[in-house]
Design an enzyme around this catalytic site. Structure first.
Site, PDB file in Angstrom:
ATOM      1  CG  ASN A  75      -1.619  -0.984   1.239  1.00 21.13           C
ATOM      2  OD1 ASN A  75      -2.231  -1.635   0.391  1.00 21.13           O
ATOM      3  ND2 ASN A  75      -2.017  -1.838   2.581  1.00 21.13           N
ATOM      4  NE  ARG A  76       2.717   3.139  -5.559  1.00 21.69           N
ATOM      5  CZ  ARG A  76       3.515   1.586  -5.629  1.00 21.69           C
ATOM      6  NH1 ARG A  76       3.339  -0.051  -5.134  1.00 21.69           N
ATOM      7  NH2 ARG A  76       2.977   1.479  -7.082  1.00 21.69           N
ATOM      8  CG  LEU A  77       1.279   2.436   3.860  1.00 19.13           C
ATOM      9  CD1 LEU A  77      -0.056   1.580   5.266  1.00 19.13           C
ATOM     10  CD2 LEU A  77       1.042   4.416   4.001  1.00 19.13           C
TER      11      LEU A  77
END
Ligand SMILES: Cc1cc2nc3c(=O)[nH]c(=O)nc-3n(C[C@H](O)[C@H](O)[C@H](O)COP(=O)(O)O)c2cc1C
Length: 215
Positions: free
Chosen positions: A193-195
């Site tokens: 999630n692009r985290l």
């Protein structure tokens, strides 16, 4: 649709394991060694290839790939021609950055600091370990200089081959090691999630301080 138009839809999620402030080694060069070993095990092609960015005296940046040839607690060593564009830029402004990207592990390592020449003995030793054609090529190529054509390079190669026929090839004076002494090193681990996790080490006085950056 042209292949270049498709570039905006190329996308994948990153799935690496967590990278935590408490889990990393307090010494970034040791952390580098841990990750480098994992990159070798994961069979990352050319794990020792790094992008080196330099800045000209006028402030113009430039970047190119070089191969890491030595690492110790002080920094990262690579070899090059001291007359090349990168080396001249570094003699006017010793600040530089390197980046490793290990796609198989969804990992990036960035280091920033200053670059200095390594000692001649180390360069002699490394030069002597190179295959003979690479040694001859170091004499033949005035790296970053203009060539009239490929023929000129091949003729110079042939010239130096005959100059050193039946002799060991000595290290050219203008070829040797440069070492980046980092003031900061960041380890980036791609996460879902692009985290992503970004752990930054900054040199403060004589110790490394660990921080986390937003992805
Ligand atoms: C995979 C790869 C490895 C390279 N390794 C080196 C290296 O170790 N040393 C070097 O001087 N150039 C190396 N090069 C060539 C540099 O990228 C660059 O073309 C050259 O050093 C001239 O750069 P400059 O004109 O900015 O000085 C490598 C290129 C690639 C693609």
């Amino acid at each position: 649709m042209s292949i270049l138009k498709r570039v905006e839809s190329l996308r994948r999620d990153y799935s690496g394991e967590a990278l935590n402030e408490s889990g990393v080694n307090p010494d970034p060069m040791k952390q580098f060694e841990i990750w480098f070993e994992e990159a070798v095990k994961a069979e990352v092609p050319d794990p020792h290839a790094m992008v080196l960015a330099t800045v000209s005296a006028g402030g113009d940046p430039s970047a190119r790939v070089v191969l890491l040839r030595g690492v110790d607690s002080g920094g990262f060593t690579f070899y090059t021609n001291y007359g090349s564009r990168k080396a001249s830029e570094l003699s006017a402004n010793s600040k530089a950055a390197v980046v490793f990207y290990w796609q198989e592990l969804d990992r990036q390592i960035r280091a920033e600091g200053t670059v200095a020449k390594t000692d001649g003995d180390g360069s002699d030793r490394y030069f002597a370990s190179r295959p003979r054609p690479s040694q001859v090529a170091a004499w033949a190529s005035q790296q970053s200089g203009l060539l009239g054509g490929r023929k000129e390079l091949e003729e110079r190669f042939a010239e130096f081959q005959s100059r050193f026929k039946d002799l060991p090839v000595p290290r050219p004076e203008n070829w040797g090691g440069l070492k980046l002494y980092p003031r900061s090193i960041e380890f980036w681990q791609g996460r879902p999630n692009r985290l992503h996790d970004r752990i930054l080490y900054v040199r403060e006085q004589d110790r490394w301080v660990i921080k986390r950056l937003a992805p």
